[in-house]
Design an enzyme around this catalytic site. Structure first.
Site, PDB file in Angstrom:
ATOM      1  N   ARG A 197      37.319  42.837  66.287  1.00  0.00           N
ATOM      2  CA  ARG A 197      37.904  44.183  66.316  1.00  0.00           C
ATOM      3  C   ARG A 197      37.890  44.825  64.947  1.00  0.00           C
ATOM      4  NH1 ARG A 197      42.295  47.237  68.628  1.00  0.00           N
ATOM      5  NH2 ARG A 197      43.809  47.908  67.041  1.00  0.00           N
ATOM      6  N   ALA A 233      35.188  47.120  66.507  1.00  0.00           N
ATOM      7  CA  ALA A 233      33.838  46.583  66.725  1.00  0.00           C
ATOM      8  C   ALA A 233      33.539  46.309  68.192  1.00  0.00           C
ATOM      9  CB  ALA A 233      33.702  45.295  65.925  1.00  0.00           C
ATOM     10  N   GLU A 261      40.505  57.048  74.551  1.00  0.00           N
ATOM     11  CA  GLU A 261      40.355  55.658  75.001  1.00  0.00           C
ATOM     12  C   GLU A 261      39.529  55.741  76.281  1.00  0.00           C
ATOM     13  OE1 GLU A 261      42.752  53.292  72.217  1.00  0.00           O
ATOM     14  OE2 GLU A 261      41.320  52.777  73.778  1.00  0.00           O
TER      15      GLU A 261
END
Lengths: 99, 308
Positions: free
Chosen positions: B126, B69, B270
């Protein structure tokens, strides 16, 4: 204030344990302080010479800093006031407008 | 309206969903919107299919954003990818070829409940927002909940931990819905891409073990080409390699599940940064971050059209 100002004074520390012993000590230290792991995702993933970013509550910053200093574990503050950074991230848009 | 949507700011879940409806309405030739299911709190899990309508069995690429999140740059990138895909279809021959020959299934917000919660209550949430009556802590790490070496090293079986794997594999309706969709269409999918933050890395299987994947040389080449393309935009260097060695071992991850399901190319990005702003990447960095990541994703997709 966004999130009812709940992050005012909270900080994000970047900690770099140098040796396996540092790792062991750091894991022990972080057992006793409720921190939110940003990177890696949990204490079990801490390794030597890999940076550890943790969100530390306002009330715990001084104590944690003292412990890290006492243990001679390399650390710095990469966000000194989380609330201010959060407000900066979305500019001056009001929370109502955001929500 | 579409022209008012600002891609250089972070948007709430409602704004993103309105934008999806609007894009679907105004670009019926390139877009199709559907839902793969409902979240724990009952929100629809919307997906945009981007690509020229054509053969029903066109090869496909899946891109999900917002599994965790608090990683807001993910949903920002998914919106950016759709906008760029549509805007450059006419004049960019590379994008036109990609959209003519591939379908991109883009899920701007995977973890809809968590994302909404991170906007309204806890900026650093998260996990998902599922409840387990036996424990007071909520949520499961949606990237530890996939049915592949579930709840082993690198995941936690404690509900209060941020890497909690859940009570059972695919316990999270969001994970189950996406897994079900991908299983149903798996012959078509050539690549699975999941967008996360932060660390500036491009990761591929395996996460759950130190071992080399069978098509290592092709995947390594695709990753190399991707980070080279990304670097060409602003000189930002990404590390790349198997997740287990490049980052750390973790089990139940979506890229391992996708790969084990037969999708030959599975990547987790990432995105920026490496720990200056962390999850609080300023809106001023949305454009460069998404522009460079766009180059990496199109490099991966272009590679799929070639033989390796």
């Amino acid at each position: 204030r966004l999130y009812n100002n709940r992050y005012a004074g909270d900080q994000v520390f970047r900690i770099t344990p140098g040796s396996d012993e540092d790792v062991r000590v750091l894991k022990d230290v972080l057992e006793h302080v409720k921190v939110d792991f940003w990177q890696p995702n949990s204490a079990s993933l801490i390794g030597p010479n890999a940076t550890v970013d943790v969100h530390v509550k306002r009330g715990d910053t001084r104590g944690l800093r003292a412990r890290l200093k006492q243990e001679h574990i390399d650390h710095q503050v990469f966000i000194s006031d989380l609330q201010r950074e959060i407000e900066k991230q979305t500019g001056n848009r009001s929370s109502r407008q955001r929500r | 309206s579409e022209s008012q949507h600002d891609y250089n700011v972070y948007h709430s879940l409602e704004e993103i969903q309105s934008w999806m409806f609007e894009m679907n309405r105004t670009h019926p030739d390139l877009l199709d919107m559907f839902s793969v299911g409902k979240s724990y709190e009952g929100r629809p899990l919307y997906v945009l299919q981007l690509g020229k309508r054509g053969h029903p069995h066109k090869k496909a690429v899946w891109i999900d954003c917002g599994v965790h999140a608090r990683e807001w740059i993910g949903p920002a990138f998914c919106q950016w990818f759709v906008k760029e895909g549509i805007a450059s279809y006419q004049d960019d021959s590379v994008m036109r070829r990609l959209l003519d020959q591939l379908s991109f299934y883009i899920m701007p917000v995977f973890n809809v409940d968590g994302y909404h919660f991170s906007w309204t209550t806890d900026r650093f949430w998260r996990k998902t927002r599922s409840k387990n009556p036996k424990f007071h802590c909520r949520g499961v790490d949606a990237n530890r909940n996939w049915k592949v070496k579930w709840c082993d090293e690198g995941a936690s079986s404690h509900p209060c931990d941020d890497t909690y794997c859940g009570p059972f594999p695919e316990s999270e309706p969001e994970v189950r819905a996406v897994a079900k969709f991908l299983r149903k269409h798996k012959k078509r999918f050539r690549a699975y891409i999941s967008i996360h933050a932060y660390a500036q890395m491009l990761l591929y299987p395996y996460s759950y073990k130190y071992a080399t994947i069978p098509n290592f040389s092709c995947v390594e080449l695709a990753a190399h080409n991707a980070v080279t393309a990304l670097y060409s935009a602003y000189g930002v260097k990404y590390r790349y390699g198997p997740a287990s060695t490049t980052l750390y071992v973790s089990s139940g991850s979506s890229i391992d599940w996708a790969y084990r399901s037969g999708i030959p190319y599975a990547f987790a990005f990432e995105l920026r940064d490496t720990g200056y702003f962390g999850f609080l990447l300023p809106e001023s960095l949305i454009s460069p971050t998404c522009t460079e990541t766009m180059r990496a994703v199109t490099a991966i997709a272009s590679g799929l059209l070639k033989k390796c």
